[in-house]
Design a protein around this motif. Sequence first.
Motif, short mmCIF file in Angstrom:
data_model
loop_
_atom_site.label_atom_id
_atom_site.label_comp_id
_atom_site.label_asym_id
_atom_site.label_seq_id
_atom_site.Cartn_x
_atom_site.Cartn_y
_atom_site.Cartn_z
N ILE A 298 -13.22 -57.14 -0.79
CA ILE A 298 -12.22 -57.74 -0.16
C ILE A 298 -11.19 -56.60 0.25
CG2 ILE A 298 -10.50 -58.59 -1.93
CD1 ILE A 298 -9.95 -60.86 0.07
N ALA A 299 -10.91 -56.68 1.60
CA ALA A 299 -9.68 -55.72 2.11
C ALA A 299 -8.81 -56.52 3.03
CB ALA A 299 -10.40 -54.72 3.01
N TRP A 300 -7.45 -56.05 2.88
CA TRP A 300 -6.34 -56.77 3.74
C TRP A 300 -5.56 -56.09 4.63
CZ3 TRP A 300 -6.73 -57.25 -1.73
CH2 TRP A 300 -7.02 -58.30 -2.15
N PHE A 301 -5.40 -56.82 5.81
CA PHE A 301 -4.62 -56.05 6.73
C PHE A 301 -3.83 -56.97 7.29
CE2 PHE A 301 -8.40 -57.73 8.57
CZ PHE A 301 -8.17 -58.31 9.85
N THR A 302 -2.87 -56.66 8.19
CA THR A 302 -1.81 -57.61 8.67
C THR A 302 -1.94 -57.57 10.41
OG1 THR A 302 -0.12 -55.83 8.93
CG2 THR A 302 -0.13 -57.26 6.99
N ASP A 303 -1.30 -58.60 10.74
CA ASP A 303 -1.35 -58.59 12.40
C ASP A 303 0.04 -58.38 12.81
OD1 ASP A 303 0.57 -60.71 11.90
OD2 ASP A 303 -0.54 -62.49 12.74
N PRO A 304 0.09 -58.21 14.16
CA PRO A 304 1.44 -57.63 14.60
C PRO A 304 2.74 -58.27 13.94
CG PRO A 304 -0.19 -57.78 16.47
CD PRO A 304 -0.47 -58.78 15.36
N ALA A 305 2.60 -59.40 13.55
CA ALA A 305 3.77 -60.06 12.99
C ALA A 305 3.94 -59.93 11.42
CB ALA A 305 3.75 -61.51 13.45
N ASN B 210 1.65 -61.10 9.29
CA ASN B 210 1.05 -61.98 8.51
C ASN B 210 -0.29 -61.47 8.01
OD1 ASN B 210 2.61 -64.25 9.21
ND2 ASN B 210 1.71 -64.18 11.17
N VAL B 211 -0.83 -61.84 6.52
CA VAL B 211 -1.65 -60.97 6.02
C VAL B 211 -3.07 -61.81 6.43
CG1 VAL B 211 -2.65 -60.57 3.54
CG2 VAL B 211 -0.41 -60.73 4.10
N ILE B 212 -4.24 -61.01 6.53
CA ILE B 212 -5.36 -61.37 6.87
C ILE B 212 -6.35 -60.54 6.25
CG2 ILE B 212 -7.20 -61.51 8.94
CD1 ILE B 212 -4.85 -61.19 10.65
N PHE C 141 1.16 -64.60 1.91
CA PHE C 141 -0.17 -64.60 1.42
C PHE C 141 -1.22 -64.51 2.57
CE2 PHE C 141 2.29 -68.18 2.74
CZ PHE C 141 1.68 -68.81 3.59
N THR C 142 -2.41 -64.81 2.24
CA THR C 142 -3.43 -64.39 3.34
C THR C 142 -3.53 -65.72 3.92
OG1 THR C 142 -4.72 -63.15 1.78
CG2 THR C 142 -5.97 -64.00 3.49
N VAL C 143 -3.42 -65.67 5.53
CA VAL C 143 -3.31 -66.81 6.24
C VAL C 143 -4.72 -66.80 7.06
CG1 VAL C 143 -0.95 -66.76 6.59
CG2 VAL C 143 -2.55 -65.53 8.29
N LEU C 144 -5.61 -66.06 7.02
CA LEU C 144 -6.97 -66.14 7.56
C LEU C 144 -7.81 -65.03 7.00
CD1 LEU C 144 -8.17 -67.50 10.15
CD2 LEU C 144 -7.33 -65.67 11.47
N ASN C 145 -8.95 -65.65 6.62
CA ASN C 145 -10.03 -65.02 6.06
C ASN C 145 -11.33 -64.53 6.61
OD1 ASN C 145 -8.92 -64.70 2.97
ND2 ASN C 145 -8.87 -66.67 3.62
N PHE C 146 -11.81 -63.45 7.03
CA PHE C 146 -13.20 -63.32 7.69
C PHE C 146 -14.43 -62.66 6.93
CE2 PHE C 146 -9.73 -63.02 10.97
CZ PHE C 146 -10.09 -63.72 11.99
#
Length: 124
Positions: free
Chosen positions: A107-114, A116-118, A61-66
């Motif tokens: 909205i658009a989603w991407f992931t961090d190196p681990a 996790n969805v942002i 799920f999304t852990v951080l929203n900008f």
Amino acid sequence: MFGNTQAFSGFAADDIEKAKAFYSQTLGLKVTEEYGMLRLHLGSGAEVLVYPKAVHTPASFTVLNFPVDDIDAAVDELVRRGVRFERYPGMEGDDKGIVRGGGGPDIAWFTDPAGNVISVLQDT
């Protein structure tokens, strides 16, 4: 009971050094490190803890929203910085990966190196 505490959220990453580089260099956040954990200092004044977890399962799920003023410009800049946008079944979005007019903000989603969805989303 907790109404006046300075609560914060957190999530795990399997490689703190990769996370630190991503959040500080790619996303441009102020990042501090203490006790082997990261604190992401957000523009709102809030902080998010990123803690190490060797056996890590990325959040589904999304852990951080900008929120941003111009989602197209933000997505273009993130792509220029090497970010790849996710496409989810039924929510593939346009050619940039931006889901528009889905009953909420663009909205658009991407992931961090681990993994996790942002998200980056159009501020309304």
